[in-house]
Design a protein around this motif. Structure first.
Motif, PDB file in Angstrom:
ATOM      1  N   ARG A   1      47.018  16.943 115.590  1.00  0.00           N
ATOM      2  CA  ARG A   1      47.039  15.696 116.281  1.00  0.00           C
ATOM      3  C   ARG A   1      47.496  15.827 117.651  1.00  0.00           C
ATOM      4  NH1 ARG A   1      45.706  10.206 114.779  1.00  0.00           N
ATOM      5  NH2 ARG A   1      47.331   8.933 115.788  1.00  0.00           N
ATOM      6  N   ASN A   2      48.264  16.647 117.989  1.00  0.00           N
ATOM      7  CA  ASN A   2      48.988  16.999 119.353  1.00  0.00           C
ATOM      8  C   ASN A   2      48.310  18.252 119.951  1.00  0.00           C
ATOM      9  OD1 ASN A   2      51.428  18.238 120.952  1.00  0.00           O
ATOM     10  ND2 ASN A   2      51.935  15.987 120.802  1.00  0.00           N
ATOM     11  N   ALA A   3      48.302  17.980 121.180  1.00  0.00           N
ATOM     12  CA  ALA A   3      47.839  19.326 122.074  1.00  0.00           C
ATOM     13  C   ALA A   3      48.696  20.671 121.719  1.00  0.00           C
ATOM     14  CB  ALA A   3      47.681  19.023 123.553  1.00  0.00           C
ATOM     15  N   SER A   4      49.934  20.579 121.848  1.00  0.00           N
ATOM     16  CA  SER A   4      50.652  21.676 121.805  1.00  0.00           C
ATOM     17  C   SER A   4      50.776  22.381 120.457  1.00  0.00           C
ATOM     18  CB  SER A   4      52.142  21.356 122.321  1.00  0.00           C
ATOM     19  OG  SER A   4      52.756  20.290 121.541  1.00  0.00           O
ATOM     20  N   GLU A   5      50.558  21.553 119.328  1.00  0.00           N
ATOM     21  CA  GLU A   5      50.714  21.819 118.169  1.00  0.00           C
ATOM     22  C   GLU A   5      49.384  22.514 117.469  1.00  0.00           C
ATOM     23  OE1 GLU A   5      53.351  19.543 115.338  1.00  0.00           O
ATOM     24  OE2 GLU A   5      53.170  18.087 116.899  1.00  0.00           O
ATOM     25  N   TYR A   6      48.455  21.739 118.236  1.00  0.00           N
ATOM     26  CA  TYR A   6      47.049  22.194 117.672  1.00  0.00           C
ATOM     27  C   TYR A   6      47.023  23.972 118.533  1.00  0.00           C
ATOM     28  CZ  TYR A   6      41.907  21.824 117.443  1.00  0.00           C
ATOM     29  OH  TYR A   6      40.569  21.679 117.418  1.00  0.00           O
ATOM     30  N   ALA A   7      47.454  23.893 119.660  1.00  0.00           N
ATOM     31  CA  ALA A   7      47.536  25.278 120.281  1.00  0.00           C
ATOM     32  C   ALA A   7      48.324  26.245 119.454  1.00  0.00           C
ATOM     33  CB  ALA A   7      48.347  25.267 121.856  1.00  0.00           C
ATOM     34  N   THR A   8      49.294  25.815 118.838  1.00  0.00           N
ATOM     35  CA  THR A   8      50.195  26.863 117.806  1.00  0.00           C
ATOM     36  C   THR A   8      49.432  27.207 116.704  1.00  0.00           C
ATOM     37  OG1 THR A   8      52.255  25.737 118.617  1.00  0.00           O
ATOM     38  CG2 THR A   8      52.474  26.925 116.711  1.00  0.00           C
ATOM     39  N   LEU A   9      48.731  26.276 116.217  1.00  0.00           N
ATOM     40  CA  LEU A   9      47.631  26.585 115.008  1.00  0.00           C
ATOM     41  C   LEU A   9      46.621  27.862 115.686  1.00  0.00           C
ATOM     42  CD1 LEU A   9      46.396  24.681 112.460  1.00  0.00           C
ATOM     43  CD2 LEU A   9      44.692  25.678 113.834  1.00  0.00           C
ATOM     44  N   LEU A  10      46.017  27.520 116.940  1.00  0.00           N
ATOM     45  CA  LEU A  10      45.310  28.484 117.329  1.00  0.00           C
ATOM     46  C   LEU A  10      45.850  29.932 117.454  1.00  0.00           C
ATOM     47  CD1 LEU A  10      42.847  26.554 119.598  1.00  0.00           C
ATOM     48  CD2 LEU A  10      42.637  26.783 117.241  1.00  0.00           C
ATOM     49  N   ASN A  11      46.996  29.958 118.135  1.00  0.00           N
ATOM     50  CA  ASN A  11      47.826  30.827 118.223  1.00  0.00           C
ATOM     51  C   ASN A  11      48.041  31.773 116.928  1.00  0.00           C
ATOM     52  OD1 ASN A  11      48.228  31.624 121.022  1.00  0.00           O
ATOM     53  ND2 ASN A  11      49.695  30.026 121.249  1.00  0.00           N
ATOM     54  N   ALA A  12      48.389  31.080 115.993  1.00  0.00           N
ATOM     55  CA  ALA A  12      48.588  31.715 114.586  1.00  0.00           C
ATOM     56  C   ALA A  12      47.331  32.383 114.110  1.00  0.00           C
ATOM     57  CB  ALA A  12      48.961  30.423 113.794  1.00  0.00           C
ATOM     58  N   CYS A  13      46.190  31.482 114.250  1.00  0.00           N
ATOM     59  CA  CYS A  13      44.934  32.307 113.859  1.00  0.00           C
ATOM     60  C   CYS A  13      44.780  33.595 114.668  1.00  0.00           C
ATOM     61  CB  CYS A  13      43.657  31.324 114.013  1.00  0.00           C
ATOM     62  SG  CYS A  13      43.811  29.981 112.850  1.00  0.00           S
ATOM     63  N   GLY A  14      44.953  33.734 115.938  1.00  0.00           N
ATOM     64  CA  GLY A  14      44.632  34.727 116.794  1.00  0.00           C
ATOM     65  C   GLY A  14      45.674  36.025 116.660  1.00  0.00           C
ATOM     66  N   ARG A  15      47.135  35.622 116.526  1.00  0.00           N
ATOM     67  CA  ARG A  15      48.089  36.465 116.267  1.00  0.00           C
ATOM     68  C   ARG A  15      47.897  37.241 114.828  1.00  0.00           C
ATOM     69  NH1 ARG A  15      49.195  36.824 121.562  1.00  0.00           N
ATOM     70  NH2 ARG A  15      49.976  34.933 122.353  1.00  0.00           N
ATOM     71  N   TRP A  16      47.167  36.768 113.928  1.00  0.00           N
ATOM     72  CA  TRP A  16      47.032  37.198 112.704  1.00  0.00           C
ATOM     73  C   TRP A  16      45.733  37.795 112.426  1.00  0.00           C
ATOM     74  CZ3 TRP A  16      51.470  38.846 110.559  1.00  0.00           C
ATOM     75  CH2 TRP A  16      52.552  38.018 110.973  1.00  0.00           C
ATOM     76  N   THR A  17      44.991  38.099 113.569  1.00  0.00           N
ATOM     77  CA  THR A  17      43.882  38.851 113.540  1.00  0.00           C
ATOM     78  C   THR A  17      42.790  38.039 112.806  1.00  0.00           C
ATOM     79  OG1 THR A  17      44.109  40.148 111.564  1.00  0.00           O
ATOM     80  CG2 THR A  17      45.036  40.951 113.652  1.00  0.00           C
ATOM     81  N   ARG A  18      42.676  36.548 112.910  1.00  0.00           N
ATOM     82  CA  ARG A  18      41.780  35.695 112.678  1.00  0.00           C
ATOM     83  C   ARG A  18      41.395  34.610 113.564  1.00  0.00           C
ATOM     84  NH1 ARG A  18      41.086  35.981 106.928  1.00  0.00           N
ATOM     85  NH2 ARG A  18      39.121  35.206 107.163  1.00  0.00           N
ATOM     86  N   PRO A  19      40.925  35.126 114.760  1.00  0.00           N
ATOM     87  CA  PRO A  19      40.676  34.111 115.936  1.00  0.00           C
ATOM     88  C   PRO A  19      39.443  33.438 115.504  1.00  0.00           C
ATOM     89  CG  PRO A  19      40.064  36.210 116.629  1.00  0.00           C
ATOM     90  CD  PRO A  19      41.018  36.532 115.250  1.00  0.00           C
ATOM     91  N   ALA A  20      38.522  34.009 114.719  1.00  0.00           N
ATOM     92  CA  ALA A  20      37.267  33.173 114.490  1.00  0.00           C
ATOM     93  C   ALA A  20      37.619  31.880 113.599  1.00  0.00           C
ATOM     94  CB  ALA A  20      36.147  34.210 113.828  1.00  0.00           C
ATOM     95  N   ILE A  21      38.670  31.986 112.770  1.00  0.00           N
ATOM     96  CA  ILE A  21      38.757  30.916 111.911  1.00  0.00           C
ATOM     97  C   ILE A  21      39.337  29.828 112.869  1.00  0.00           C
ATOM     98  CG2 ILE A  21      40.802  29.899 110.436  1.00  0.00           C
ATOM     99  CD1 ILE A  21      40.321  32.303 108.763  1.00  0.00           C
ATOM    100  N   GLY A  22      40.170  30.040 113.753  1.00  0.00           N
ATOM    101  CA  GLY A  22      40.623  28.993 114.723  1.00  0.00           C
ATOM    102  C   GLY A  22      39.189  28.486 115.565  1.00  0.00           C
ATOM    103  N   SER A  23      38.425  29.364 115.895  1.00  0.00           N
ATOM    104  CA  SER A  23      37.134  28.962 116.474  1.00  0.00           C
ATOM    105  C   SER A  23      36.463  27.980 115.681  1.00  0.00           C
ATOM    106  CB  SER A  23      36.306  29.796 116.991  1.00  0.00           C
ATOM    107  OG  SER A  23      35.075  29.503 117.356  1.00  0.00           O
ATOM    108  N   GLU A  24      36.311  28.078 114.331  1.00  0.00           N
ATOM    109  CA  GLU A  24      35.547  27.263 113.429  1.00  0.00           C
ATOM    110  C   GLU A  24      36.472  25.940 113.446  1.00  0.00           C
ATOM    111  OE1 GLU A  24      33.046  27.696 111.664  1.00  0.00           O
ATOM    112  OE2 GLU A  24      32.408  29.845 112.327  1.00  0.00           O
ATOM    113  N   VAL A  25      37.727  25.805 113.438  1.00  0.00           N
ATOM    114  CA  VAL A  25      38.480  24.762 113.351  1.00  0.00           C
ATOM    115  C   VAL A  25      38.432  23.910 114.614  1.00  0.00           C
ATOM    116  CG1 VAL A  25      40.810  23.661 113.515  1.00  0.00           C
ATOM    117  CG2 VAL A  25      40.321  25.566 111.816  1.00  0.00           C
TER     118      VAL A  25
END
Length: 464
Positions: free
Chosen positions: A285-309
């Motif tokens: 809902r919020n840009a900063s929290e959206y970014a945290t979710l993407l960071n989580a995907c990337g930091r745990w080696t699943r950046p492609a999941i973040g991309s799909e989101v």
């Protein structure tokens, strides 16, 4: 050439490609950048593949294909053109979209970089969006993802809101209907998901006496103001749930709290970015929290999941992203507690700790930034950690705050210089940077950083 000319040239190069390979970084900015480009080239009927790299360095270059596709390096590449050249990629095979300091190479690859034009508050996702917009004006709906990348890469931090081209991009999102820019909002993380008192207790910029790092104190503060903390169903209310009068009451009281303790109120308010097309209380809902979710995907080696989101998945893939976010926050909390419990060593100009192999190298920088809220914010913090897949290399992450950067400290410059002296390499930004150095050089590295920061500090004082 002007920046707009570079954007136009890049759009034409990409539009004319038979196929593209997008090589991007794994953080929020990198994932948002990749998603913007993936969506734009897909709409243009251009076949694409994506490669996510946590660092563009020799061992990672094997993942960059040597085929006929146009290689689009985004959020990396400007400072590693020599590696691209050594990999055998030709001038016409490459275009770089980046916002990091460039390093020269014999082959002057085509590049869109905002820094040579004096634009320092624009992320790679912002550049990717501007190129996508040049490709087709209907791509303006992708401005939302550029806002996520810009906010995630701290482009809004110094000014408590996006500025320059980054803010113009946000206004594109407003016109597209999937971004709301709320001026003079509370400058605090968690406005859309955290209970109000928890949100306030996490405020560290500014630190609010009696409230920051004190959930009970924050709750008592709100109760005294007569703010209803739960809704009719007993659920904790979040800041976004509050009416304008409730927000005004809280804001006024926070100002009084800061003034009473002799603290500045300059950073209490800022511009926040809400996405009305996302579900209320969602991490998206919020840009900063959206970014945290993407960071989580990337930091745990699943950046492609973040991309799909980013590109619209709100089903099973999104559920996996949420699970990674929960795990991400849990481990970061453990790292934060470890740093505080163990304590840091101090030199005259910074503080540091070596976590060895206790925590993943992908999150130590985030933990370092969080730990500053409990440590001496006048001194940058450095965290060392070992790499599980390469014991001969140590990762370095440094973080500081805006006030220190304004005094003349530049962590990117410090880490680049010091790491080169010990046979490593570094990069990043003035406020947040990282490096990789040979194992066993940490002691020398600490001395070098201390000397460089002392020199920067002296120069900054002189300039003032």
């Amino acid at each position: 050439m002007a920046f707009t000319d570079d954007l136009l040239e890049a759009s034409e190069i990409i539009r004319s490609a038979d196929s593209v390979t997008i090589i991007s970084h794994i953080d929020a900015d990198g994932i948002a950048s990749e998603a913007i480009l993936k969506e734009a080239v897909g709409r243009g009927k251009i076949p694409s593949e994506s490669v996510f790299l946590r660092q563009l360095e020799p061992l990672m270059m094997k993942w960059v294909p040597k085929d006929d596709s146009l290689k689009i390096f985004v959020d990396l590449g400007a400072g590693q053109q020599n590696l691209i050249e050594e990999h055998g990629l030709l001038y016409e095979e490459v275009i770089i979209l980046d916002h990091h300091i460039g390093q020269p190479s014999k082959t002057e690859y085509r590049q869109v970089n905002c820094l040579p034009y004096g634009v320092t508050k624009l992320s790679a996702a912002g550049i990717a969006y501007l190129v996508a917009r040049e490709m087709d004006s209907s791509n303006r709906d992708l401005a939302k993802l550029a806002v996520v990348g810009n906010v995630g890469d701290m482009m809004a931090r110094e000014g408590c809101g996006l500025v320059g081209p980054a803010r113009e991009i946000a206004l594109d999102g407003v016109k597209a209907g999937n971004v709301r820019a709320i001026s003079h909002d509370l400058n605090c993380y968690g406005l859309s998901t955290r209970p109000i008192h928890i949100c306030l207790s996490y405020s560290d910029d500014p630190v609010i006496p009696g409230i920051s790092n004190n959930p009970n104190g924050a709750q008592l503060f709100l109760e005294r103001l007569g703010i209803q903390l739960r809704d009719s169903e007993g659920q904790w209310r979040v800041w976004e749930d509050l009416g304008s009068e409730e927000r005004r009451i809280i804001a006024s009281a926070l100002v009084e709290q800061l003034v009473a303790h002799g603290e500045s109120v300059d950073r209490l308010f800022g511009e926040s970015y809400i996405f009305p097309d996302e579900a209320p209380r969602s991490p998206l809902r919020n840009a900063s929290e959206y970014a945290t979710l993407l960071n989580a995907c990337g930091r745990w080696t699943r950046p492609a999941i973040g991309s799909e989101v980013c590109r619209g998945d709100r089903g099973l893939i999104y559920q996996q992203a949420e699970e990674m976010l929960r795990h991400h926050r849990s481990v970061i909390r453990e790292l934060f507690q470890y740093i505080i419990r163990t304590g840091v060593a101090r030199t005259e100009n910074f503080q540091w700790i070596h976590t060895q192999d206790q925590f993943p190298d992908t999150i130590v920088g985030i933990g370092a930034g969080m730990a500053l809220s409990k440590l001496d914010r006048r001194l940058p913090i450095m965290v060392f950690c070992t790499l599980p897949d390469d014991p001969e290399v140590v990762k370095v992450s440094m973080r500081t705050v805006d006030r220190v950067v304004r005094s003349g400290i530049d962590l990117q410059a410090a880490l680049c210089e010091a790491s080169a002296l010990v046979g490593g390499a570094g990069g990043g930004h003035a406020i947040a940077a990282g490096a990789y150095i040979p194992a066993g050089t940490e002691e020398t590295f600490v001395r070098r950083i201390d000397e460089i920061l002392a020199r920067q500090s002296a120069q900054g004082t002189k300039d003032c």
